[in-house]
Design a protein around this motif. Sequence first.
Motif, PDB file in Angstrom:
ATOM      1  N   MET A 145      47.543  29.987  32.318  1.00 26.23           N
ATOM      2  CA  MET A 145      47.996  30.665  31.094  1.00 26.23           C
ATOM      3  C   MET A 145      47.886  32.182  31.280  1.00 26.23           C
ATOM      4  O   MET A 145      48.764  32.950  30.909  1.00 26.23           O
ATOM      5  CB  MET A 145      47.151  30.246  29.878  1.00 26.23           C
ATOM      6  CG  MET A 145      47.369  28.827  29.426  1.00 26.23           C
ATOM      7  SD  MET A 145      49.093  28.505  29.065  1.00 26.23           S
ATOM      8  CE  MET A 145      49.467  27.191  30.175  1.00 26.23           C
TER       9      MET A 145
ATOM     10  N   HIS B 267      50.900  31.175  21.340  1.00 27.52           N
ATOM     11  CA  HIS B 267      51.266  30.169  22.349  1.00 27.52           C
ATOM     12  C   HIS B 267      50.602  28.838  22.085  1.00 27.52           C
ATOM     13  O   HIS B 267      50.081  28.206  23.007  1.00 27.52           O
ATOM     14  CB  HIS B 267      50.890  30.655  23.744  1.00 27.52           C
ATOM     15  CG  HIS B 267      52.008  31.397  24.374  1.00 27.52           C
ATOM     16  ND1 HIS B 267      52.740  30.900  25.411  1.00 27.52           N
ATOM     17  CD2 HIS B 267      52.540  32.575  24.061  1.00 27.52           C
ATOM     18  CE1 HIS B 267      53.670  31.768  25.717  1.00 27.52           C
ATOM     19  NE2 HIS B 267      53.578  32.791  24.907  1.00 27.52           N
TER      20      HIS B 267
ATOM     21  N   HIS C 232      51.091  34.690  31.241  1.00 28.08           N
ATOM     22  CA  HIS C 232      51.189  35.806  30.292  1.00 28.08           C
ATOM     23  C   HIS C 232      51.384  37.134  31.030  1.00 28.08           C
ATOM     24  O   HIS C 232      52.140  37.985  30.606  1.00 28.08           O
ATOM     25  CB  HIS C 232      49.930  35.892  29.426  1.00 28.08           C
ATOM     26  CG  HIS C 232      49.922  34.868  28.332  1.00 28.08           C
ATOM     27  ND1 HIS C 232      50.959  34.727  27.447  1.00 28.08           N
ATOM     28  CD2 HIS C 232      49.011  33.940  27.980  1.00 28.08           C
ATOM     29  CE1 HIS C 232      50.674  33.744  26.609  1.00 28.08           C
ATOM     30  NE2 HIS C 232      49.506  33.244  26.915  1.00 28.08           N
TER      31      HIS C 232
END
Length: 451
Positions: free
Chosen positions: A231, A335, A235
Amino acid sequence: MADRTPIEIAEELLQLVKSIYGTSDSTSIADQEAYDAKKRVQYLSQLITRRVAGPLEYTILLAESCHESAALRFVAEYGVADVIGDGIKTLSDISKEVKVNARYLSRYTVSSMKLPIKHQRIGAAMNCMHMHGYFEEVQGSGNSRAFRNNAMSDVLRETHPQSLRAAIGFICDDAFKAAAYLAEAAREGEQPAVKGAPTALNLAFGFEGPAFKHWANADHAWRGKRMGQAMKQLHQMANANVVTDFDWRALQSPLVDLGGGIGTLEMALTEAYPESTLNFIIVDIAETVRNALSIWKTQPSEARNRVCYVAGDFLASTLEGTRIPYGQPTYLIRHVLHDWADDEVVAILKNVRAAMLSTPLEDAIAADGRSLPVSHSPAKTPRLLLCEMLLQERSGRFAYTTSIQVLALNNGIIRTKSEMVALLERAGFRVVKSHAMRAADSILEAVPEDV
Ligand SMILES: C[S@@+](CC[C@H](N)C(=O)[O-])C[C@H]1O[C@@H](n2cnc3c(N)ncnc32)[C@H](O)[C@@H]1O
């Protein structure tokens, strides 16, 4: 637009490329404009490839692209770029150093090529990656092929500051295997929709329940750790500008981040704005909190002191069970909603709304035993920030591939802005502002209706 000729597409492409990188007045192009122009260049390049290749070739290329993902995973998982490091390595060196299953390490030779099988396997993956511009092939001794890293392959290295190894693992292993079962999952969940019907991830990995159970499973704790890291890397690739393109410092503290994961955003914000007084309370499931606390141990103490964790469940059936701090001024969901179906999104949002409008608790304690930095007087105008990828006209491939990914993983979906606004309204929120950024994500700012 479907009938534009390749020449017309190429002409627009050239103009855009010149506006970004080109001559005299290129420096006057504004940041947001340059960002949008780069997205359009990617779209047009894909369009021209499609027009030139035609339906037969393009369709097969699309079908075969899963094998390119497999080659990428092969090379990343065996750490080929790490093995090459800053030097030059022959295929034979690489084969010796990567740790592969004994069958793949077999020394049987293929008579026509006189090469050990293991070299050929790595050679096939390296050929595929090299065709995409990864690694530089250099002259090896004798007949051996040799490679060194280049800017493209550097991001496959574990220790590179912009490493994408965890993201590749998450996408090309967990998500790729799940997506292979989408058609079967769709059949099992035939209309009328059966609640709790298996997701593609359930079918691929043989378990029941939401995807987060998969990453919380202690039997393969490394998958959970890798997902958190992935993640962060994703990002960094798609949303690095979220830190600068939204005025985080103007928000009222504390910011309650629901499903904040390992705190990727908080790490970036505390680093970018060390002087800011904005503190963070991250609510996530117990397993993620455990992971996150161990990761935060290595962060600078100034940053650590601004972040607290609460183990909770934003889908709990009672407000108390959610452990979402009550009555705070600012709440964030980033998210997260794309992982859930509409009814679940509304349930999460209703829980947040109820928490926002409740009186703060006196004895709020963080997962590591510290007092939470809660505001004790209820916020007059609490805000919810939704930071999510929205499907829109300028969305590139990433939004569409992610939509398939979240569907395969947890029956989620990437929504359009109006779909997201409708869900917020169903949960009793009113959208007051929408923020575009040089990022895959947008921010919708909402307040509870009738407050
Ligand atoms: C895709 S990640 C997003 C993480 C983070 N917001 C970010 O942008 O990097 C989704 C997060 O939701 C968390 N989550 C899943 N189910 C949850 C639940 N029932 N309650 C709270 N958090 C949950 C997961 O553990 C995970 O950290």
